[in-house]
Structure formats: C-alpha cells, structure tokens
Scaffold this active site. Sequence first.
Site, PDB file in Angstrom:
ATOM      1  N   GLU A 171       0.836  -1.199   0.000  1.00 54.14           N
ATOM      2  CA  GLU A 171       0.000   0.000   0.000  1.00 54.14           C
ATOM      3  C   GLU A 171       0.876   1.257   0.000  1.00 54.14           C
ATOM      4  OE1 GLU A 171      -2.693  -0.771   3.267  1.00 54.14           O
ATOM      5  OE2 GLU A 171      -3.337  -2.657   2.354  1.00 54.14           O
ATOM      6  N   ARG A 177       2.266  -8.184   0.851  1.00 54.26           N
ATOM      7  CA  ARG A 177       1.461  -7.517   1.875  1.00 54.26           C
ATOM      8  C   ARG A 177       2.019  -7.672   3.291  1.00 54.26           C
ATOM      9  NH1 ARG A 177      -4.345  -6.688   3.254  1.00 54.26           N
ATOM     10  NH2 ARG A 177      -4.831  -7.633   5.265  1.00 54.26           N
ATOM     11  N   HIS A 208      -4.081   3.110   5.358  1.00 51.09           N
ATOM     12  CA  HIS A 208      -4.180   1.917   4.513  1.00 51.09           C
ATOM     13  C   HIS A 208      -4.696   2.308   3.134  1.00 51.09           C
ATOM     14  CE1 HIS A 208      -3.907  -1.364   7.680  1.00 51.09           C
ATOM     15  NE2 HIS A 208      -4.053  -0.286   8.420  1.00 51.09           N
TER      16      HIS A 208
END
Length: 421
Positions: free
Chosen positions: A180, A233, A304
């Site tokens: 992200e 991630r 996020h």
Amino acid sequence: MRVIWVLATLVVLVNAGTLKDPPKVRYDDYSVHRLSIRNKIQLSLINRLSELSDKFNVWKEYDEHSKQVDIMVSPAASRHFQLLLKLYGISSQLSIPNVQKLIDDEHVSSRDSGTFGWRQYHELAEIYEWLDNIVATYPTVTEEFSIGKSYEGRNIRGIKISHGANKPGIFIESNIHAREWITSATATWFINELLTSQKEEVRNLAESYDWYIIPVFNVDGFEYSHRSNRLWRKTRQPHATSKCIGVDGNRNFDSHFMENNGASADPCSETYAGEDPWSEPETKALADYLTSIKDKFDVYLSFHSYGQWLLSPYGHTAEEFPENYNDLLEIGAAFGSAIKNLVYSTDYVHGSTASVLYVASGSSVDWVFNELNKKVAYTIEFRDKGNFGFVLPPAQILANCEELMAGMVALIDKAHNLKYI
C-alpha cells in the site's frame, strides 16, 4: 588443492547469492475482477479459491456495504475461473486487464530530478534519507524516534513534530501492509505540510498538537515489495511449519485475536494472524512504544489502501458497538464531508470496521482503542475504489494527499469540539 577448491566453490556460491538479485515477480496478464456476491455459497467459493491456490488473490474482501469482492486471477487460471463464475451464477466486471501494465506504468515517472517529491513513489532508503534531511532542517520542532527493529534488522523510524511542551498528541502509523505505497507517500507529504505550509488551518494543526508519525511501519515487507514482489502484503518472518512467509501485521495485535473468523490461521493466507499475538517483532515493538507514551497522545490513525473508508472500532464484531460510537460517526461524517467538498468530489464511507466493511480482529486500531483506552481511533483506507487498487498511479498521489489534509482538519476539529482532545 582441496582447500583451494573449497574456497573457490564458496566464492562462486557467495557471488551467486550477492551479485544477482532474484528476478522480480511479474504479473503479466494477471487480471482483477469485481464480483457481485449474492449468497454465502458464492462467497465461500471465492474465499476457498484464494486459500487453495496462489493463482487467485483477493484484493478486497467481501463487505456488507457493496456486497462485492475484488480478486486477482492469473492468466493460467482465467478459463477455469470464468467457468466457475458461470457455474455458480456470479456476475463479474473486469477492473484491471493487466496488472503488470499498471506496475510498469508506475515506474515510468519523473525520477530524473534527483529530489524527493510526491509525483513518484520512493523506496525505504530514500524515505529515510529524506527524514534525516527533515530533522536536520527543522531541528527545533522535530525529533527522530525509533520503536525498534524489524525481523530482518531494519530500524522502524518515526518523527515527532512539536511546537511546545505538553500539547495533546496524535499518532499516525502507516504502511503496515507493504504493497500500500500510497500510505507512506501520503504520510511523508503530511509531515512536509505540517512543517512548511502557510495555510492557517494547517498551521493550527501543526502548532496545536504533538505529532508522532511512522511513515513505513512494515519496513521488511515494504523493501521486499520494491525489490521482489510489488504486491507483497505481510511481514517477512519465516514459519517453522510452512514454506509461506510473513504475517498480516494488522491481525497480530492482542485485541480479540483471531475472534469471529476475523483473521486466518493459514500461514499462506494474506490475513494470517500469526501463531500468537505479538509473534512479529514489529507489532510487539509498536505496542511497547505506544504503551510507553500512552499519556502523550489522544488520537490514533492507521493509514491503509484501498477503498475510501474511514473505519472505527470495533473490527472483531458487528454485533456490538463502542459506547462513543455516535461520536465516532459524527467525527467520521465531518471527515467525509470535508473530502467530498473538494474539487475531486471523492466519496468516503464511514462506520465501524465490522459493520460496514468486514470482520477484522487483532488490528492496531482496535488494540489502541480497547487496551490503551484511546477513544478516537480510525483506519483510513485511501484511494481508490478499485480501478487501480493497490497500484495507484503516481499522478494521484497529490490528490490523495489533499483529501487527507481536508479530512484531517475536519476530523481533529470535530474531535476537539467533542472534547476528546
């Protein structure tokens, strides 16, 4: 002669490991599909696909608000995937035809200026060098801090901005999920604005509060996302019983850990919570640091992407709500309205994580809210709604930053008026 042969062999092995990085993971012709889910059987099928095969990866989990799932599909599985959709009556829309094209375009940005800016994404070393320069340039109002080291030994660095003693504090944690990138880009821009902007509302934010900001929390995963796999991630700690690596740091906090299927027990899952709370040195370091300064901050924010949500506790259940939930909704409405009023007219949905998005247990925000008793705590899911997903083009960085600032001014003002700060 045998010693020479052994040494020569060792040199070859070392050079093979150090001179040549493994090739980056590529996503040529991987596609992302938005699925409309109508029943539990359809949802169960999609969830099982991502659990059983690495040819499928859920980008956005099912939520009650949109009743949709975003899933990435490898070209090798595309035909089988389409047959399954037809068999189970799942309607779909192609969002991204070629993920690698987005990744390639992301790197075709203005990197020739040699300066740090927000028209491109930066690697960890660049961000840390920029932090060094910021602290050197503004020594009277900035102070570097480190919460500890990652599994691979990297410092997890933050910056405190303060214009005087004993001001109420606001803590921002960013990039707990490595892929992200918009989060750390926005966090660094926000730091820069607090120090340089001459706008009255920004100066008021900067000078009325103490700011604690960690631009990149998951440093190992972030580095790996730049070096090896853009869509990585999790953290990077190996598991003794699995070939899969890493934990979802935002499921590893000791707050309703693993409750209500709000995380996975499968080490290969993107939402793997770990064997125990605090299994990751990163999450344990953050918890220890936050505990040590718990009397110095009133608001906690976790950056996020993606989806354009402002999410408050609880994450572990949609059946219960905090006592101050109405206030959290009021603050959320102010945040969303301020962003909506900008020229981009971007929509943000607000509400509790579990009620408007999905059940997610063991998050940093819930831990701070429940265990440190900080009653203004939010997860902010930045742009977009899925047209680009995790690979948001650099051209949208500044627009996202502007939206954050407008929302932040409104959020803090409303929280102050409601006497949380």
